[in-house]
Design a protein around this motif. Structure first.
Motif, PDB file in Angstrom:
ATOM      1  N   LEU A  98      16.867  14.498 -20.791  1.00 50.98           N
ATOM      2  CA  LEU A  98      16.615  13.112 -20.385  1.00 50.98           C
ATOM      3  C   LEU A  98      16.185  12.284 -21.592  1.00 50.98           C
ATOM      4  N   ALA A 132      18.198   9.188 -23.369  1.00 52.29           N
ATOM      5  CA  ALA A 132      17.556   7.875 -23.511  1.00 52.29           C
ATOM      6  C   ALA A 132      17.563   7.434 -24.964  1.00 52.29           C
ATOM      7  N   ALA A 156      16.594  -1.359 -19.680  1.00 50.22           N
ATOM      8  CA  ALA A 156      17.261  -0.648 -18.581  1.00 50.22           C
ATOM      9  C   ALA A 156      17.289   0.849 -18.851  1.00 50.22           C
ATOM     10  N   VAL A 157      17.526   1.229 -20.106  1.00 46.31           N
ATOM     11  CA  VAL A 157      17.524   2.653 -20.477  1.00 46.31           C
ATOM     12  C   VAL A 157      16.152   3.263 -20.214  1.00 46.31           C
ATOM     13  N   CYS A 158      15.110   2.562 -20.611  1.00 41.03           N
ATOM     14  CA  CYS A 158      13.745   3.086 -20.434  1.00 41.03           C
ATOM     15  C   CYS A 158      13.402   3.235 -18.954  1.00 41.03           C
ATOM     16  N   GLU A 159      13.792   2.252 -18.160  1.00 35.33           N
ATOM     17  CA  GLU A 159      13.530   2.343 -16.716  1.00 35.33           C
ATOM     18  C   GLU A 159      14.238   3.549 -16.119  1.00 35.33           C
ATOM     19  N   THR A 160      15.478   3.771 -16.519  1.00 33.28           N
ATOM     20  CA  THR A 160      16.241   4.921 -16.016  1.00 33.28           C
ATOM     21  C   THR A 160      15.604   6.228 -16.462  1.00 33.28           C
ATOM     22  N   PHE A 161      15.213   6.286 -17.737  1.00 37.37           N
ATOM     23  CA  PHE A 161      14.570   7.481 -18.276  1.00 37.37           C
ATOM     24  C   PHE A 161      13.269   7.783 -17.528  1.00 37.37           C
ATOM     25  N   ARG A 166      12.310   6.792 -14.559  1.00 32.94           N
ATOM     26  CA  ARG A 166      12.615   7.203 -13.178  1.00 32.94           C
ATOM     27  C   ARG A 166      13.105   8.647 -13.140  1.00 32.94           C
ATOM     28  N   GLY A 167      13.909   9.023 -14.128  1.00 33.80           N
ATOM     29  CA  GLY A 167      14.397  10.403 -14.199  1.00 33.80           C
ATOM     30  C   GLY A 167      13.265  11.394 -14.377  1.00 33.80           C
TER      31      GLY A 167
END
Length: 197
Positions: free
Chosen positions: A158, A162, A173-178, A180-181
């Motif tokens: 992950l 990121a 957006a990348v940080c939010e996805t990371f 959340r992951g």
């Protein structure tokens, strides 16, 4: 081993290393020559070779400095809760990705420039990654020993994703996805502890 005149780092060595930290990360290792380092550090070539055997040794010293900073970051993230430690480490990683100076993972970048697994630079990359995975594994093992290794590998992937995406697309957006992951991974991992308990 680097050539040093005493156990205390000299001002010239510090300038060389600080210059390497700045330009190797921002512009790539192979694209920056010794002449550029010497000029920006305001030292002579002889001074550089008094402290480092050559560019390769300077690159390893640069990666060692980055590794030291990341170890300090991991130590600062530690708390009584291993899950909170992993969250804090994730937040620190996300903060780095959000930085305007972010150019990807220094270690993944170096590995791409030095693919030979026997090269000293590649070995420095592998040593850092082994430490990072071991550190994350240790935190997962404090939650539950079973499957701590696979969970840590998932966390590292992950993070790697990121780091790669963070310099190619919208960092927020990348940080939010990371993040959340990581939360999803922790939720599944801790739920399995509760289910087995």
């Amino acid at each position: 081993m680097a050539r040093t005149e005493s156990t205390r780092p000299s001002e010239a060595r510090s300038r060389l290393l600080n210059t390497a930290l700045k330009v190797f990360y921002a512009e790539g290792i192979h694209s920056v020559g010794i002449d550029r380092i010497v000029e920006e550090a305001q030292v002579t070539r002889a001074t550089l070779y008094r402290h480092f055997l050559g560019k390769e040794e300077l690159v390893v010293a640069y990666l060692t400095e980055v590794d030291t900073a990341m170890r300090a970051q991991a130590a600062a993230a530690r708390s009584d809760s291993p899950a909170d430690t992993l969250r804090a480490l994730s937040q620190a990683i996300a903060a780095g990705i959000r930085s305007p100076e972010f150019r990807g993972c220094a270690f993944l970048n170096a590995a791409a420039e030095y693919p030979d697994p026997d090269h000293a630079v590649h070995q420095a990359v592998l040593a850092h990654r082994q430490w990072f995975e071991a550190t994350v594994t240790e935190q997962f093992a404090l939650i539950r020993k079973d499957d701590a290794g696979p969970a840590a590998k998932h966390f590292v992937m992950l993070r790697d994703g990121a780091m790669a995406a963070g310099c190619l697309s919208d960092a927020e957006a990348v940080c939010e996805t990371f993040l959340r992951g990581v939360e999803g991974l922790l939720r599944v991992f801790t739920a399995e502890v509760e289910a087995s308990g």
